[in-house]
Motif scaffolding. Structure first.
Motif, PDB file in Angstrom:
ATOM      1  N   VAL A   6       0.842  -1.197   0.000  1.00 38.75           N
ATOM      2  CA  VAL A   6       0.000   0.000   0.000  1.00 38.75           C
ATOM      3  C   VAL A   6       0.877   1.246   0.000  1.00 38.75           C
ATOM      4  CG1 VAL A   6      -1.714   1.321   1.286  1.00 38.75           C
ATOM      5  CG2 VAL A   6      -1.902  -1.167   1.169  1.00 38.75           C
ATOM      6  N   ALA A   7       1.918   1.208   0.808  1.00 38.21           N
ATOM      7  CA  ALA A   7       2.834   2.350   0.860  1.00 38.21           C
ATOM      8  C   ALA A   7       3.494   2.578  -0.488  1.00 38.21           C
ATOM      9  CB  ALA A   7       3.892   2.119   1.941  1.00 38.21           C
ATOM     10  N   ARG A   8       3.844   1.489  -1.207  1.00 38.92           N
ATOM     11  CA  ARG A   8       4.456   1.651  -2.527  1.00 38.92           C
ATOM     12  C   ARG A   8       3.482   2.286  -3.503  1.00 38.92           C
ATOM     13  NH1 ARG A   8       6.779  -3.431  -1.463  1.00 38.92           N
ATOM     14  NH2 ARG A   8       5.224  -4.505  -2.754  1.00 38.92           N
ATOM     15  N   LEU A   9       2.213   1.848  -3.454  1.00 40.03           N
ATOM     16  CA  LEU A   9       1.220   2.446  -4.330  1.00 40.03           C
ATOM     17  C   LEU A   9       1.075   3.924  -4.038  1.00 40.03           C
ATOM     18  CD1 LEU A   9      -1.068   2.280  -6.451  1.00 40.03           C
ATOM     19  CD2 LEU A   9      -2.624   1.647  -4.575  1.00 40.03           C
ATOM     20  N   ARG A  10       0.989   4.293  -2.768  1.00 35.05           N
ATOM     21  CA  ARG A  10       0.844   5.705  -2.413  1.00 35.05           C
ATOM     22  C   ARG A  10       2.090   6.500  -2.819  1.00 35.05           C
ATOM     23  NH1 ARG A  10      -4.300   7.084  -2.257  1.00 35.05           N
ATOM     24  NH2 ARG A  10      -5.538   5.607  -1.029  1.00 35.05           N
ATOM     25  N   LEU A  11       3.275   5.862  -2.723  1.00 34.32           N
ATOM     26  CA  LEU A  11       4.492   6.544  -3.151  1.00 34.32           C
ATOM     27  C   LEU A  11       4.464   6.784  -4.653  1.00 34.32           C
ATOM     28  CD1 LEU A  11       7.324   7.664  -2.689  1.00 34.32           C
ATOM     29  CD2 LEU A  11       8.195   5.312  -2.881  1.00 34.32           C
ATOM     30  N   GLU A  12       4.073   5.776  -5.407  1.00 38.50           N
ATOM     31  CA  GLU A  12       3.985   5.942  -6.870  1.00 38.50           C
ATOM     32  C   GLU A  12       3.020   7.069  -7.226  1.00 38.50           C
ATOM     33  OE1 GLU A  12       4.794   1.247  -8.067  1.00 38.50           O
ATOM     34  OE2 GLU A  12       2.752   2.048  -8.001  1.00 38.50           O
ATOM     35  N   LEU A  13       1.886   7.098  -6.546  1.00 35.65           N
ATOM     36  CA  LEU A  13       0.916   8.148  -6.831  1.00 35.65           C
ATOM     37  C   LEU A  13       1.441   9.516  -6.426  1.00 35.65           C
ATOM     38  CD1 LEU A  13      -2.467   6.441  -5.856  1.00 35.65           C
ATOM     39  CD2 LEU A  13      -1.617   6.988  -8.137  1.00 35.65           C
ATOM     40  N   SER A  14       2.205   9.572  -5.345  1.00 36.89           N
ATOM     41  CA  SER A  14       2.713  10.871  -4.896  1.00 36.89           C
ATOM     42  C   SER A  14       3.644  11.499  -5.926  1.00 36.89           C
ATOM     43  CB  SER A  14       3.441  10.728  -3.553  1.00 36.89           C
ATOM     44  OG  SER A  14       4.712  10.098  -3.719  1.00 36.89           O
ATOM     45  N   LEU A  15       4.250  10.677  -6.773  1.00 40.51           N
ATOM     46  CA  LEU A  15       5.168  11.192  -7.782  1.00 40.51           C
ATOM     47  C   LEU A  15       4.445  11.813  -8.973  1.00 40.51           C
ATOM     48  CD1 LEU A  15       7.771   8.267  -7.799  1.00 40.51           C
ATOM     49  CD2 LEU A  15       7.936  10.464  -6.608  1.00 40.51           C
ATOM     50  N   VAL A  16       3.190  11.396  -9.202  1.00 42.17           N
ATOM     51  CA  VAL A  16       2.465  11.880 -10.382  1.00 42.17           C
ATOM     52  C   VAL A  16       1.273  12.768 -10.033  1.00 42.17           C
ATOM     53  CG1 VAL A  16       3.198   9.958 -11.840  1.00 42.17           C
ATOM     54  CG2 VAL A  16       1.089   9.741 -10.494  1.00 42.17           C
ATOM     55  N   GLN A  17       0.798  12.701  -8.811  1.00 41.08           N
ATOM     56  CA  GLN A  17      -0.373  13.484  -8.462  1.00 41.08           C
ATOM     57  C   GLN A  17      -0.189  14.994  -8.540  1.00 41.08           C
ATOM     58  OE1 GLN A  17      -1.744  11.620  -4.774  1.00 41.08           O
ATOM     59  NE2 GLN A  17      -3.463  10.772  -5.887  1.00 41.08           N
ATOM     60  N   PRO A  18       1.049  15.528  -8.482  1.00 48.79           N
ATOM     61  CA  PRO A  18       1.185  16.961  -8.743  1.00 48.79           C
ATOM     62  C   PRO A  18       0.603  17.396 -10.082  1.00 48.79           C
ATOM     63  CG  PRO A  18       3.164  16.160  -7.690  1.00 48.79           C
ATOM     64  CD  PRO A  18       2.318  14.950  -7.967  1.00 48.79           C
ATOM     65  N   MET A  19       0.538  16.479 -11.062  1.00 48.16           N
ATOM     66  CA  MET A  19      -0.117  16.794 -12.338  1.00 48.16           C
ATOM     67  C   MET A  19      -1.568  17.215 -12.100  1.00 48.16           C
ATOM     68  SD  MET A  19       1.095  13.488 -14.571  1.00 48.16           S
ATOM     69  CE  MET A  19      -0.194  13.812 -15.767  1.00 48.16           C
ATOM     70  N   VAL A  20      -2.265  16.436 -11.270  1.00 47.53           N
ATOM     71  CA  VAL A  20      -3.677  16.715 -11.004  1.00 47.53           C
ATOM     72  C   VAL A  20      -3.810  18.005 -10.196  1.00 47.53           C
ATOM     73  CG1 VAL A  20      -5.771  15.872  -9.873  1.00 47.53           C
ATOM     74  CG2 VAL A  20      -4.266  14.273 -11.065  1.00 47.53           C
ATOM     75  N   ARG A  21      -2.976  18.160  -9.195  1.00 45.81           N
ATOM     76  CA  ARG A  21      -3.104  19.328  -8.323  1.00 45.81           C
ATOM     77  C   ARG A  21      -2.784  20.619  -9.073  1.00 45.81           C
ATOM     78  NH1 ARG A  21      -0.446  15.566  -4.035  1.00 45.81           N
ATOM     79  NH2 ARG A  21      -2.324  14.564  -3.218  1.00 45.81           N
ATOM     80  N   THR A  22      -1.807  20.571  -9.971  1.00 42.43           N
ATOM     81  CA  THR A  22      -1.478  21.750 -10.762  1.00 42.43           C
ATOM     82  C   THR A  22      -2.631  22.113 -11.687  1.00 42.43           C
ATOM     83  OG1 THR A  22       0.883  21.271 -10.679  1.00 42.43           O
ATOM     84  CG2 THR A  22       0.126  22.692 -12.458  1.00 42.43           C
ATOM     85  N   ALA A  23      -3.211  21.101 -12.337  1.00 45.76           N
ATOM     86  CA  ALA A  23      -4.338  21.367 -13.231  1.00 45.76           C
ATOM     87  C   ALA A  23      -5.542  21.882 -12.451  1.00 45.76           C
ATOM     88  CB  ALA A  23      -4.700  20.098 -13.995  1.00 45.76           C
ATOM     89  N   ALA A  24      -5.807  21.301 -11.275  1.00 45.91           N
ATOM     90  CA  ALA A  24      -6.932  21.759 -10.461  1.00 45.91           C
ATOM     91  C   ALA A  24      -6.728  23.192  -9.995  1.00 45.91           C
ATOM     92  CB  ALA A  24      -7.129  20.833  -9.266  1.00 45.91           C
ATOM     93  N   ALA A  25      -5.494  23.539  -9.644  1.00 44.22           N
ATOM     94  CA  ALA A  25      -5.221  24.914  -9.208  1.00 44.22           C
ATOM     95  C   ALA A  25      -5.521  25.912 -10.315  1.00 44.22           C
ATOM     96  CB  ALA A  25      -3.764  25.036  -8.766  1.00 44.22           C
ATOM     97  N   ARG A  26      -5.293  25.516 -11.552  1.00 45.30           N
ATOM     98  CA  ARG A  26      -5.620  26.404 -12.673  1.00 45.30           C
ATOM     99  C   ARG A  26      -7.129  26.575 -12.816  1.00 45.30           C
ATOM    100  NH1 ARG A  26      -3.359  24.120 -17.778  1.00 45.30           N
ATOM    101  NH2 ARG A  26      -3.748  26.186 -18.636  1.00 45.30           N
ATOM    102  N   VAL A  27      -7.890  25.513 -12.538  1.00 41.84           N
ATOM    103  CA  VAL A  27      -9.349  25.634 -12.572  1.00 41.84           C
ATOM    104  C   VAL A  27      -9.823  26.635 -11.529  1.00 41.84           C
ATOM    105  CG1 VAL A  27     -11.529  24.409 -12.175  1.00 41.84           C
ATOM    106  CG2 VAL A  27      -9.681  23.291 -13.460  1.00 41.84           C
TER     107      VAL A  27
END
Length: 229
Positions: A6-27
């Motif tokens: 589970v920790a590995r999955l969350r780590l993998e997601l933490s590396l790419v989720q800035p894509m979503v947060r950056t796009a959401a911030a623009r919205v």
């Protein structure tokens, strides 16, 4: 899948989720186009969220048809219970749209664009043609990117729309953290084999990319006057 997995999955997601947060911030950026972007957000999220319960019900039914699969029974129980928790959430968005001045029929009658179909439709494919455990990656991303606490109040102030137009944002900010914790506990308990663990990760990474594209399209859509927000 162990707690370390589970920790590995969350780590993998933490590396790419800035894509979503950056796009959401623009919205959610503060400018004159924010009210129109918020209305577009309601439409897009209705198209996504109205599929949540049917997806979970279909995945649960597929689990119940799998024989001698140790993952299937606990996964089916989780999906049936979570479907009940999520039931009616698409109606929250219709209510918010009406409060924002958008007739709900504009949401229910709109044909979902290709990028929404890509976000949701991949899950149907994996459920039918691989394993319903794929849906856990999708759920992990959507609930891991819930609206931030306080966003609803800021949007009400900055858009001039009535507070009643932001109930779905407010409620998901409160609910989804708890749902994410429940999901992590489930994934930690499931006896996933390597192929199933990989499928959850692939589904999650696809969901990140597709959700970021959805937000990017909202952020860059022309306003009704033809100007960029």
């Amino acid at each position: 899948m162990s707690p370390s997995a589970v920790a590995r999955l969350r780590l993998e997601l933490s590396l790419v989720q800035p894509m979503v947060r950056t796009a959401a911030a623009r919205v959610w950026r503060s400018d004159a186009g924010l009210p129109d972007r918020y209305r577009a957000y309601l439409c897009a999220m209705h198209q996504v969220i109205r599929a949540s319960v049917p997806l979970m019900e279909r995945a649960a039914a597929r689990c119940e048809a799998l024989v001698d699969d140790p993952v299937a029974p606990p996964l089916a129980r989780y999906l049936r219970a979570h479907a009940e928790q999520e039931r009616g959430h698409d109606d929250w968005l219709l209510t918010d749209a009406a409060a924002s001045g958008t007739p709900p029929g504009e949401l229910t009658d709109a044909a979902p664009p290709a990028h929404v179909a890509a976000l949701v439709g991949a899950q149907y494919y994996w459920i039918e043609h691989s394993h319903p455990v794929a849906l856990l990656g999708y759920i992990a991303v959507l609930e891991g990117n819930a609206p931030a606490p306080g966003l609803a109040d800021r949007l009400a102030r900055e858009t001039g729309l009535p507070p009643a137009a932001f109930e779905a944002v407010r409620l998901h900010a409160d609910l989804d953290d708890g749902h994410s914790a429940d999901l992590d506990r489930l994934i930690g308990r499931l006896p996933l084999d390597p192929a199933q663990r990989s499928l959850v990760a692939v589904s999650a990474l696809h969901t990140v990319a597709a959700l970021a594209e959805l937000f990017d399209r909202i952020a860059t859509a022309p306003t009704p006057t033809g100007e960029r927000p």
